[in-house]
Design an enzyme around this catalytic site. Structure first.
Site, short mmCIF file in Angstrom:
data_model
loop_
_atom_site.label_atom_id
_atom_site.label_comp_id
_atom_site.label_asym_id
_atom_site.label_seq_id
_atom_site.Cartn_x
_atom_site.Cartn_y
_atom_site.Cartn_z
N GLY A 168 0.85 -1.19 0.00
CA GLY A 168 0.00 0.00 0.00
C GLY A 168 0.88 1.24 0.00
O GLY A 168 1.99 1.21 0.53
N GLN A 219 3.05 9.94 1.08
CA GLN A 219 4.32 9.24 1.23
C GLN A 219 5.27 9.50 0.07
O GLN A 219 6.45 9.12 0.13
CB GLN A 219 4.10 7.73 1.35
CG GLN A 219 3.42 7.34 2.64
CD GLN A 219 3.28 5.84 2.73
OE1 GLN A 219 2.37 5.26 2.17
NE2 GLN A 219 4.23 5.19 3.41
N CYS A 267 5.37 0.29 7.95
CA CYS A 267 5.06 1.39 7.03
C CYS A 267 6.32 1.72 6.24
O CYS A 267 7.40 1.80 6.83
CB CYS A 267 4.60 2.60 7.84
SG CYS A 267 4.20 4.02 6.81
N LEU A 268 6.17 1.91 4.93
CA LEU A 268 7.33 2.24 4.09
C LEU A 268 8.01 3.53 4.54
O LEU A 268 9.21 3.71 4.31
CB LEU A 268 6.91 2.38 2.62
CG LEU A 268 6.41 1.10 1.93
CD1 LEU A 268 5.91 1.43 0.53
CD2 LEU A 268 7.48 0.03 1.89
N HIS A 278 -4.86 1.43 7.43
CA HIS A 278 -3.53 2.06 7.44
C HIS A 278 -3.46 3.19 6.40
O HIS A 278 -2.97 4.29 6.69
CB HIS A 278 -2.48 0.98 7.14
CG HIS A 278 -1.06 1.45 7.18
ND1 HIS A 278 -0.20 1.14 8.20
CD2 HIS A 278 -0.35 2.22 6.31
CE1 HIS A 278 0.99 1.71 7.95
NE2 HIS A 278 0.92 2.36 6.81
N GLU A 279 -3.98 2.91 5.19
CA GLU A 279 -3.91 3.91 4.10
C GLU A 279 -4.80 5.11 4.38
O GLU A 279 -4.42 6.25 4.13
CB GLU A 279 -4.27 3.26 2.76
CG GLU A 279 -3.26 2.22 2.28
CD GLU A 279 -1.83 2.74 2.30
OE1 GLU A 279 -1.61 3.90 1.93
OE2 GLU A 279 -0.95 1.98 2.73
N HIS A 334 -3.20 7.38 6.77
CA HIS A 334 -2.19 8.24 6.12
C HIS A 334 -2.83 9.53 5.59
O HIS A 334 -2.26 10.61 5.71
CB HIS A 334 -1.54 7.53 4.94
CG HIS A 334 -0.29 6.77 5.29
ND1 HIS A 334 0.82 7.38 5.82
CD2 HIS A 334 0.05 5.47 5.16
CE1 HIS A 334 1.78 6.48 6.00
NE2 HIS A 334 1.33 5.30 5.61
NI NI Z 1 2.27 3.50 5.75
#
Ligand code: NI
Length: 169
Positions: free
Chosen positions: A45, A50, A92-93, A134-135, A138
């Site tokens: 995701g 991000q 998370c990236l 999660h998305e 964000h």
């Molecule tokens: Ni994330």
């Protein structure tokens, strides 16, 4: 085009994003670039903040390229219902190399617009339900570490500050 992933500490990650208003070729290109950037970073995701773009737009592929139907574009997404709970590891990236257990809803239905601006509803369970939550977090300027205990969160922040001082973040 592959975008670099913005890391924790950049204010864009903690700023609520603006709605997507224009659906056209520019958005299609951005969505393609987001999928490409997400796959490159080995993620399932990715939210526009991000990559430094404060728009209510996320892409998800929990199959990681296996199933074309698992490629989801979420523009202006909202959770419309949530049932049950699941507890499992979440990362998370934008917070690389950290992973913590977090309790989330187990079955989640969202409504969102696709890349053409058409509204749809989709129900996800387990990993997909976690990705939805999660998305959408964000897009509200919320990171998973904000949902941990303050003790855990402070520990992670201290480690990140140390990495920043060492020039490794
Ligand atoms: Ni994330």
């Amino acid at each position: 085009m592959i975008y670099p992933i913005v890391k924790y500490g950049d204010p864009v990650l903690e700023t609520p994003a603006a709605p997507v208003i224009e659906f056209g070729d520019k958005l299609k290109k951005l969505v393609d670039d987001m999928f490409e950037s997400m796959y490159e970073a080995q993620g399932v995701g990715l939210a526009a903040p991000q990559i430094g773009i404060s728009l209510r737009l996320s892409v998800i592929d929990t199959s990681f390229k296996e199933d074309p139907e698992a490629r989801l574009v979420l523009a202006n997404p909202e959770i419309i219902s949530m049932e049950g709970t699941q507890t499992g590891g979440e990362g998370c990236l934008s917070i690389p190399d950290f992973r913590e257990n977090l309790t989330r809803g187990k079955r989640v239905t969202i409504k969102a617009q696709d890349v053409n601006g058409n509204w749809y509803e989709k129900t996800g369970e387990d990993l997909l339900a976690r990705a939805f939550q999660h998305e959408i977090d964000h897009l509200n300027g919320m990171l998973y570490i904000h949902r941990l205990s303050s003790l855990k969160r402070d520990m992670i922040k201290r480690k990140i500050r140390r990495l920043q001082r060492q020039g490794e973040w």
